[in-house]
Motif scaffolding. Structure first.
Motif, PDB file in Angstrom:
ATOM      1  N   ILE A   9       0.833  -1.204   0.000  1.00  0.00           N
ATOM      2  CA  ILE A   9       0.000   0.000   0.000  1.00  0.00           C
ATOM      3  C   ILE A   9       0.865   1.251   0.000  1.00  0.00           C
ATOM      4  O   ILE A   9       0.586   2.213  -0.727  1.00  0.00           O
ATOM      5  N   VAL A  10       1.929   1.244   0.802  1.00  0.00           N
ATOM      6  CA  VAL A  10       2.838   2.396   0.840  1.00  0.00           C
ATOM      7  C   VAL A  10       3.435   2.638  -0.539  1.00  0.00           C
ATOM      8  O   VAL A  10       3.528   3.785  -1.014  1.00  0.00           O
ATOM      9  N   GLU A  15       3.491   5.792  -5.650  1.00  0.00           N
ATOM     10  CA  GLU A  15       3.334   5.896  -7.103  1.00  0.00           C
ATOM     11  C   GLU A  15       2.224   6.875  -7.465  1.00  0.00           C
ATOM     12  O   GLU A  15       2.336   7.639  -8.432  1.00  0.00           O
ATOM     13  N   ALA A  16       1.143   6.849  -6.684  1.00  0.00           N
ATOM     14  CA  ALA A  16       0.049   7.790  -6.941  1.00  0.00           C
ATOM     15  C   ALA A  16       0.508   9.229  -6.737  1.00  0.00           C
ATOM     16  O   ALA A  16       0.189  10.116  -7.538  1.00  0.00           O
ATOM     17  N   ARG A  17       1.257   9.477  -5.659  1.00  0.00           N
ATOM     18  CA  ARG A  17       1.769  10.826  -5.406  1.00  0.00           C
ATOM     19  C   ARG A  17       2.721  11.260  -6.510  1.00  0.00           C
ATOM     20  O   ARG A  17       2.680  12.410  -6.964  1.00  0.00           O
ATOM     21  N   HIS A  18       3.579  10.330  -6.918  1.00  0.00           N
ATOM     22  CA  HIS A  18       4.560  10.648  -7.960  1.00  0.00           C
ATOM     23  C   HIS A  18       3.861  11.006  -9.274  1.00  0.00           C
ATOM     24  O   HIS A  18       4.242  11.978  -9.948  1.00  0.00           O
ATOM     25  N   SER A  19       2.830  10.249  -9.636  1.00  0.00           N
ATOM     26  CA  SER A  19       2.085  10.530 -10.859  1.00  0.00           C
ATOM     27  C   SER A  19       1.407  11.898 -10.790  1.00  0.00           C
ATOM     28  O   SER A  19       1.402  12.662 -11.763  1.00  0.00           O
ATOM     29  N   TRP A  20       0.815  12.203  -9.628  1.00  0.00           N
ATOM     30  CA  TRP A  20       0.160  13.507  -9.451  1.00  0.00           C
ATOM     31  C   TRP A  20       1.169  14.644  -9.585  1.00  0.00           C
ATOM     32  O   TRP A  20       0.910  15.630 -10.275  1.00  0.00           O
ATOM     33  N   ARG A  21       2.302  14.516  -8.934  1.00  0.00           N
ATOM     34  CA  ARG A  21       3.302  15.577  -8.982  1.00  0.00           C
ATOM     35  C   ARG A  21       3.846  15.777 -10.391  1.00  0.00           C
ATOM     36  O   ARG A  21       4.099  16.915 -10.808  1.00  0.00           O
ATOM     37  N   GLN A  22       4.021  14.675 -11.133  1.00  0.00           N
ATOM     38  CA  GLN A  22       4.468  14.808 -12.514  1.00  0.00           C
ATOM     39  C   GLN A  22       3.415  15.519 -13.358  1.00  0.00           C
ATOM     40  O   GLN A  22       3.735  16.405 -14.158  1.00  0.00           O
ATOM     41  N   ALA A  23       2.140  15.130 -13.170  1.00  0.00           N
ATOM     42  CA  ALA A  23       1.061  15.754 -13.940  1.00  0.00           C
ATOM     43  C   ALA A  23       0.932  17.234 -13.630  1.00  0.00           C
ATOM     44  O   ALA A  23       0.607  18.043 -14.504  1.00  0.00           O
TER      45      ALA A  23
END
Length: 309
Positions: A9-10, A15-23
């Motif tokens: 889960i961590v 990965e979700a945070r990383h994708s958001w920050r890239q977007a």
């Protein structure tokens, strides 16, 4: 013993945070907190309420002879905490707008803004005194101004609004919005910090009141629960994006009364001394001294619809 896939889960959350920050084109460099803290603002506001009204909203064991000592100590601590939050917003704004502001520039601007906010506190106290007095004089159930200050949700919302409006005026809209939303969550009263509200404003009962960003309210205005001062439409640009900052909310002149459930939409003007009845839906100007009830509102809407065909 129950077990959970913490590691998986961590990693997925990472990965979700990383994708958001890239977007969002956010920096991937390690660092501290990027945004102001709601918890920090809540604590600052509690201190500032005690600074503004020390014997009623300050510490329970405060004595009048030590009032100035408490105000000085609490104010100094609150302003140092606020300075950190101001710095965070300015740094965030610089990154968001891709400006070349240095840390020194941000520190200097944060200090200037925090000092200006502090200097405005006596004037804010004077405005709040007028609001408290308006509530006491306007509500036959109020037994004292102290009861009004301690108990009325409309007064709490106005304390937050007037502090938040000062932050908004200093170019700190995120801090201002957090301050307003803390009151919204506590009272059900939603006042955008960008609204302009004159002295002696009284919100009776209050739950469900909505006041939009570009609303302009004069002096000695009274509104009841579930009143909306909202926008009629949201203009878009050629690409379909909302155009922000346009005047789109009502102008309410001095001495207007708006009863419960009224919905006032668009950049219309309610003239001085107008009275708007309960549950009215209104999208047209009302002259000074005008009286609008449900029947008149429906007839006006019907006439407008005929004229538009």
């Amino acid at each position: 013993m129950a077990t959970f896939d913490i590691t998986g889960i961590v990693q997925s959350l990472h990965e979700a945070r990383h994708s958001w920050r890239q977007a969002q084109r956010r920096t991937s460099e390690p660092g501290g907190r990027e945004f102001p803290s709601r918890d920090a603002l809540s604590a600052i506001l509690d201190s500032l309420k005690g600074v503004l009204f020390p014997m009623r909203l300050g510490p329970p064991d405060l004595r009048q002879e030590s009032e100035n000592f408490h105000v000085a100590h609490a104010l100094d601590a609150a302003l140092h905490s606020l300075l950190k939050q101001v710095r965070l917003e300015l740094k965030y704004n610089a990154a968001l707008n891709l400006t070349r502001a240095t840390d020194s520039d941000i520190d200097a601007d944060a200090l200037t803004a925090t000092r200006a906010f502090a200097a405005a506190l006596p004037a804010i106290r004077t405005l709040l005194d007028s609001d408290v007095l308006a509530a006491y004089q306007g509500d036959p159930a109020a037994r004292s101004v102290d009861e009004v200050l301690l108990c009325y949700p409309g007064v709490l919302a106005l304390i937050h609004y007037r502090l938040g409006h000062q932050l908004y005026s200093l170019g700190l809209p995120l801090l201002a919005r957090i301050v307003s939303e803390l009151a919204h969550g506590a009272t059900g009263i939603d006042i955008h910090p960008g609204a302009k509200i004159g002295a002696g404003f009284f919100i009776d009962h209050g739950t469900g009141v909505v006041i939009g960003e570009t609303a302009v309210i004069g002096e000695r205005v009274r509104v009841y629960q579930a009143v909306t001062l909202g926008a009629k439409r949201f203009p878009t640009d050629a690409e379909g994006n909302l155009q922000k900052g346009l005047p789109r909310h009502p102008v309410v002149e001095d001495d207007v009364v708006i009863y419960a459930g009224a919905t006032i939409l668009g950049r219309i003007t309610l003239g001085k001394g107008a009275v708007i009845g309960g549950n009215v839906w209104l999208t047209h100007d009302v002259p000074a001294g005008g009286r609008i009830a449900q029947a008149e509102s429906r007839e006006g809407a019907f006439a407008n619809s005929i004229g538009a065909t």
